[in-house]
Every structure is written in structure tokens, then in C-alpha cells.
Design a protein around this motif. Sequence first.
Motif, mmCIF file in Angstrom:
data_model
loop_
_atom_site.group_PDB
_atom_site.id
_atom_site.type_symbol
_atom_site.label_atom_id
_atom_site.label_comp_id
_atom_site.label_asym_id
_atom_site.label_seq_id
_atom_site.Cartn_x
_atom_site.Cartn_y
_atom_site.Cartn_z
ATOM 1 N N LEU A 191 39.906 39.416 47.901
ATOM 2 C CA LEU A 191 40.033 39.559 46.414
ATOM 3 C C LEU A 191 41.319 40.207 46.340
ATOM 4 C CD1 LEU A 191 38.930 39.164 43.616
ATOM 5 C CD2 LEU A 191 37.853 41.624 43.581
ATOM 6 N N VAL A 192 42.323 39.713 45.643
ATOM 7 C CA VAL A 192 43.549 40.124 45.368
ATOM 8 C C VAL A 192 43.787 39.904 44.061
ATOM 9 C CG1 VAL A 192 46.280 39.912 46.003
ATOM 10 C CG2 VAL A 192 44.505 39.472 47.736
ATOM 11 N N LEU A 193 43.984 41.238 43.480
ATOM 12 C CA LEU A 193 44.297 41.529 41.875
ATOM 13 C C LEU A 193 45.610 42.009 41.691
ATOM 14 C CD1 LEU A 193 40.619 42.434 40.754
ATOM 15 C CD2 LEU A 193 41.636 40.207 40.935
ATOM 16 N N SER A 194 46.596 41.344 41.277
ATOM 17 C CA SER A 194 48.027 41.665 41.193
ATOM 18 C C SER A 194 48.128 41.722 39.602
ATOM 19 C CB SER A 194 48.906 40.851 41.931
ATOM 20 O OG SER A 194 48.683 40.815 43.078
ATOM 21 N N THR A 195 48.599 43.077 39.238
ATOM 22 C CA THR A 195 49.233 43.116 37.799
ATOM 23 C C THR A 195 50.409 44.094 37.870
ATOM 24 O OG1 THR A 195 47.710 45.178 37.608
ATOM 25 C CG2 THR A 195 46.573 43.198 37.296
ATOM 26 N N PRO A 196 51.003 44.279 36.689
ATOM 27 C CA PRO A 196 52.097 45.337 36.553
ATOM 28 C C PRO A 196 51.248 46.659 36.729
ATOM 29 C CG PRO A 196 52.137 43.745 34.568
ATOM 30 C CD PRO A 196 50.736 43.460 35.493
ATOM 31 N N HIS A 197 52.376 47.457 37.059
ATOM 32 C CA HIS A 197 51.785 49.016 37.319
ATOM 33 C C HIS A 197 51.192 49.753 36.067
ATOM 34 C CE1 HIS A 197 52.542 53.248 38.459
ATOM 35 N NE2 HIS A 197 52.356 52.799 39.467
ATOM 36 N N GLY A 209 43.741 45.094 30.036
ATOM 37 C CA GLY A 209 43.162 43.892 30.138
ATOM 38 C C GLY A 209 42.772 43.369 31.225
ATOM 39 N N ALA A 210 43.297 43.641 32.232
ATOM 40 C CA ALA A 210 43.011 42.972 33.746
ATOM 41 C C ALA A 210 41.745 43.078 34.095
ATOM 42 C CB ALA A 210 44.087 43.584 34.605
ATOM 43 N N ARG A 211 40.946 44.176 33.692
ATOM 44 C CA ARG A 211 39.578 44.203 34.145
ATOM 45 C C ARG A 211 39.233 44.421 35.474
ATOM 46 N NH1 ARG A 211 36.337 40.490 33.310
ATOM 47 N NH2 ARG A 211 34.426 41.987 32.849
ATOM 48 N N PRO A 212 40.130 45.316 36.203
ATOM 49 C CA PRO A 212 40.118 45.194 37.878
ATOM 50 C C PRO A 212 38.891 45.869 38.385
ATOM 51 C CG PRO A 212 41.792 47.007 37.041
ATOM 52 C CD PRO A 212 41.314 46.202 35.941
ATOM 53 N N PHE A 213 38.147 46.741 37.583
ATOM 54 C CA PHE A 213 37.103 47.516 38.100
ATOM 55 C C PHE A 213 35.794 46.646 38.069
ATOM 56 C CE2 PHE A 213 40.322 50.349 36.145
ATOM 57 C CZ PHE A 213 40.621 51.245 37.586
ATOM 58 N N SER A 214 35.682 46.111 36.996
ATOM 59 C CA SER A 214 34.508 45.290 36.937
ATOM 60 C C SER A 214 34.753 43.861 38.044
ATOM 61 C CB SER A 214 34.295 44.751 35.616
ATOM 62 O OG SER A 214 35.385 43.971 34.971
ATOM 63 N N ARG A 215 35.864 43.401 37.955
ATOM 64 C CA ARG A 215 36.055 42.280 39.056
ATOM 65 C C ARG A 215 35.799 42.523 40.293
ATOM 66 N NH1 ARG A 215 41.559 40.077 37.287
ATOM 67 N NH2 ARG A 215 41.188 38.275 38.472
ATOM 68 N N VAL A 216 36.163 43.791 40.674
ATOM 69 C CA VAL A 216 35.925 44.339 42.248
ATOM 70 C C VAL A 216 34.563 44.310 42.326
ATOM 71 C CG1 VAL A 216 35.858 46.286 43.450
ATOM 72 C CG2 VAL A 216 38.267 45.553 42.459
ATOM 73 N N ASN A 217 33.851 45.090 41.359
ATOM 74 C CA ASN A 217 32.230 44.921 41.768
ATOM 75 C C ASN A 217 31.472 43.848 41.628
ATOM 76 O OD1 ASN A 217 32.284 47.757 41.968
ATOM 77 N ND2 ASN A 217 31.691 48.353 39.951
ATOM 78 N N ASP A 218 31.967 42.777 40.656
ATOM 79 C CA ASP A 218 31.160 41.543 40.492
ATOM 80 C C ASP A 218 31.739 40.734 41.934
ATOM 81 O OD1 ASP A 218 30.718 41.665 38.138
ATOM 82 O OD2 ASP A 218 32.422 40.487 37.190
ATOM 83 N N TRP A 219 32.881 40.711 42.745
ATOM 84 C CA TRP A 219 33.122 40.454 43.916
ATOM 85 C C TRP A 219 32.298 41.009 44.783
ATOM 86 C CZ3 TRP A 219 35.416 42.829 48.243
ATOM 87 C CH2 TRP A 219 35.973 41.873 49.374
#
Length: 232
Positions: A191-197, A209-219
Motif C-alpha cells: 500500500l503506497v500512499l503519497s501526499t505532500p509533506h 484530507g488524505a486519510r492515511p491512518f484509516s486507509r492503512v488500517n483498512d488495508w
Amino acid sequence: MPSPPPAAGAALPLPDPPPGWEDLAFFRTGWPDIAAALRAEARPWQPAAPDLFRALALTPPDAVRVVILGQDPYPTAGRATGLAFSYPPGVRPAHSLANILRELHDDTGVARADGDLSGWARQGVLLLNTILSVPVGVTGGHRALGWQRLADQVLARVATRPTAFLLWGRPAQAVAAPHLDGPHKGEAGHLVLSTPHPSPLSARRGFFGARPFSRVNDWLRARAEAPIDWSA
């Protein structure tokens, strides 16, 4: 005649390679020169010497499930902990970390007042800076020591099995890119989530708004793995 004084920091005790990572070539070919440079450094630097490899010590290779890449440690005196983005316990989060925790709350509802992220590291979140030391007050002051070779070798090892990568900002994305084109790339692999810093200069350009934490847990749940407790 008296003996000359030792070079600055010559007696400084430096840590051994962390268990599980000690066979990386870096510890034979790169670490001796960096250790010598740190012992000779006349300026105060951080994190504290025992914490140089703290990210690797808290998250051994077989435990890594998520990677968050930073650049170099915070240059503010006393703030670097050996974990990317993490603050010492009890220090009020500011700047990038404040924005990370704001997005965490907006994404998951988890509210954290403390910026100590060691609980994440103990659950398999590798909080790795690509440069592991910094002179106090001099951002990027140890960029030329050669630490990046360690980050490259760590990522090469981690990328041999499916892992979630949170790549915040172009430097992190550039460091990770060569390691993410192997057989595990794609929906069935990393799972690769690339966003601005998350820094105040760029967080509003796509980090919020990128929601990285819930997306990691869903994965992780989709892989029948326990989610990360982001409140820990």
C-alpha cells in the motif's frame, strides 16, 4: 610533555547495530566512517547517541508493517528522539507533528495531546529518518555523512514483503521509489500512499484530507492483520 587532548567526542560511546538489522552491509561499510565523523564533530548533535538506531531497535525487520519516512531529526535542542516525526514525552506537538495529529483526529477521531509516537513503533510502524543525526540548530547539517545508504538498505529489506508506505513529501517519495517496483507492487502487495509533506508550508496542498491512518488500517484488516492503535 603531556599527551595531547583527545579529538572532540573521541570517547563518545556509540550504539551497536540493532538486533535484526545488524547484517546489513551498511554496518560494515558505512557505519565506521560515520561513527568516526560523529566522534570528531565539534558541534553538539542529536539525538542522544544511544537513540541513533532507536527506530530500528523498536521495529525489527519481521515486525515492520508500516513505514513512515522522515528526512533528518529535528534540529531544535532536546527534541530529536530517534523516531521520525516523534517528540519527547510531554512536549506539546507543533509544526509538522501538530498537522499529523490534526489529520489523525480528522481521519479517525483519535485525539492525542502527546507527541511521543513510540507506541506506534512498537506496533510495527517504522518511523525512519533517512539521515539519523543532525547538529543542533543546523537542519541538514549531517546530510553528507552517508546515512542515506542505511535507509536504502532498510527499505530494500522491508520491501521484500507487502508493507504500507506513508510517503509524505517528495524527498520521501524519491528515496522509496526505487524499492517499490518489485514483485509486491500493486493492490495485492504494498500500500503506497503519497501526499505532500505535513509541514505548515504544504499540508493544505493534499496532506489534509488524505486519510492515511484509516486507509492503512483498512488495508491491514483486509490482510487479516490487527490494525494499528493510533492512540497508543
